[in-house]
Scaffold this active site. Sequence first.
Site, PDB file in Angstrom:
ATOM      1  N   HIS A  94     -12.464  63.348 -58.626  1.00 47.01           N
ATOM      2  CA  HIS A  94     -11.013  63.532 -58.762  1.00 47.01           C
ATOM      3  C   HIS A  94     -10.502  64.470 -57.679  1.00 47.01           C
ATOM      4  O   HIS A  94      -9.477  64.224 -57.052  1.00 47.01           O
ATOM      5  CB  HIS A  94     -10.680  64.105 -60.137  1.00 47.01           C
ATOM      6  CG  HIS A  94      -9.243  64.484 -60.289  1.00 47.01           C
ATOM      7  ND1 HIS A  94      -8.239  63.552 -60.436  1.00 47.01           N
ATOM      8  CD2 HIS A  94      -8.631  65.697 -60.276  1.00 47.01           C
ATOM      9  CE1 HIS A  94      -7.071  64.171 -60.521  1.00 47.01           C
ATOM     10  NE2 HIS A  94      -7.280  65.465 -60.424  1.00 47.01           N
ATOM     11  N   SER A  95     -11.203  65.546 -57.464  1.00 50.35           N
ATOM     12  CA  SER A  95     -10.873  66.506 -56.410  1.00 50.35           C
ATOM     13  C   SER A  95     -12.140  67.289 -56.108  1.00 50.35           C
ATOM     14  O   SER A  95     -13.203  67.043 -56.695  1.00 50.35           O
ATOM     15  CB  SER A  95      -9.750  67.458 -56.861  1.00 50.35           C
ATOM     16  OG  SER A  95     -10.246  68.371 -57.841  1.00 50.35           O
ATOM     17  N   SER A 106       2.484  69.765 -57.669  1.00 47.84           N
ATOM     18  CA  SER A 106       1.234  69.835 -58.429  1.00 47.84           C
ATOM     19  C   SER A 106       1.423  69.430 -59.887  1.00 47.84           C
ATOM     20  O   SER A 106       0.516  68.881 -60.508  1.00 47.84           O
ATOM     21  CB  SER A 106       0.666  71.257 -58.386  1.00 47.84           C
ATOM     22  OG  SER A 106       0.215  71.583 -57.096  1.00 47.84           O
ATOM     23  N   GLU A 108     -15.916  67.490 -46.621  1.00 42.59           N
ATOM     24  CA  GLU A 108     -17.037  68.336 -46.199  1.00 42.59           C
ATOM     25  C   GLU A 108     -16.547  69.717 -45.761  1.00 42.59           C
ATOM     26  O   GLU A 108     -17.219  70.727 -45.997  1.00 42.59           O
ATOM     27  CB  GLU A 108     -17.812  67.658 -45.061  1.00 42.59           C
ATOM     28  CG  GLU A 108     -18.575  66.419 -45.480  1.00 42.59           C
ATOM     29  CD  GLU A 108     -19.604  66.715 -46.565  1.00 42.59           C
ATOM     30  OE1 GLU A 108     -20.243  67.793 -46.513  1.00 42.59           O
ATOM     31  OE2 GLU A 108     -19.772  65.872 -47.476  1.00 42.59           O
TER      32      GLU A 108
END
Length: 433
Positions: A323-324, A194, A108
């Site tokens: 997923h993200s 990453s 959030e």
Amino acid sequence: MFRYIHKCARSTYRTIHSLRQELLKAQGCAYSTSSPNFPGSEHHKPEWTNTPNFILPERGSGIPVYRVLGDDGAVIDGATNPQLSKDECMHMYETMVTLNVMDKILYEAQRHGRISFYMTNFGEEATQVGSAAALDAKDLIWGQYREAGVLMYRGFPLIQFMHQCYGNRKDIGKGRQMPVHYGAKDLHFVTISSTLGTQMPQAVGSAYSYKMQGNGQCVVCFFGDGAASEGDAHGALNFAATLECPIVFICRNNGYAISTPTHEQYRGDGIASRGVGYGVATLRVNGNDIFAVYNGVKEAREMAVRENRPVLVEAMTYRIGHHSTSDDSSAYRSLDEISYWEQEGNPTKKLEAYLIQQGYWTSEQTEQMLKSKRKEVLTAFAEAENEKIGPMTEAYNDVYDVLPQRIQRQLEETKEHFRKYKDKYSNLDKFES
């Protein structure tokens, strides 16, 4: 000179070939027409056949999925209960609940623009926490990006999760990484990268080093079903097998590689079948069953250390969240599908049901824990949000022992730029200097 080297090489090859044949003969493996004995299949014992029998992957049953708990949280008849203490069970459960609460708040927060990026762990808590509990605290972890539960179980403080996601001056990584790219040297957890799949061959290198040291530890490498499609995954499995490294590969097969479902990724029997193909001991477990994960990874670790061999554990699970924060999973899967797994396959609820059956816990205590954890997370969140970002000059540190002139020149140009144009930036007050 070249002819001399060539002659020596040929002579050396003939000597090695001759010695190898003598060794095979001594082992009863000399070439014979009675059974195949090709170098390419010398690790196994195939038989001759007079008919072209193709191995068709669609025939036969799939690799079985190991489980311990039923849908109601009870131990299934004939399954091995790990007999963990109440304290250990509560440690697992508390970690899963805390992770869930942290995910909701930070997700959030990103949606409100307070942090730049986030990845939740909804649905995969048991795979992370169950495996963490089964390992030795000094085993080296190479994660992908959905292993926050592993790090949390090992004792990574809530405030450090927050500092990292904010990239402030108290972040261990000095604000140089994207959010959720955690790392902790003292907890033997290598900083997340990453680039997808790069941790896999690197983990094998670490495991080979452990083998040479003979330190009794193993390396654990997490990856997803999507990362298994990277070339690094194949190289890593093959190197680990041929070099006989003490490493446990844990695949989180959650059904999707971002938006690509597994039926579009591969046609084989999941990722477990690839382990067998590379000569790696392999087990498939229910990744939503924390005791199945615990038992499987515990035995995998013991095998890896005892026999100096790689082991692959494929945890079959489901990614409930997006997923993200850069993804909207409703574009490629139905809400009914997500709702089903959230209700029927929820690993935290399954463990909670077990705890209640054992008399360790009550549903009322769950509500109290949720309120307590929310308060803890929000307190850490507020503290991290109010911290300044580290000096911009940190971007130039910790690479070279002594800065080269070209880098020193860039550093001075950066300082001069901000001195000259500081009125053009509205957020410089957020930086330490």
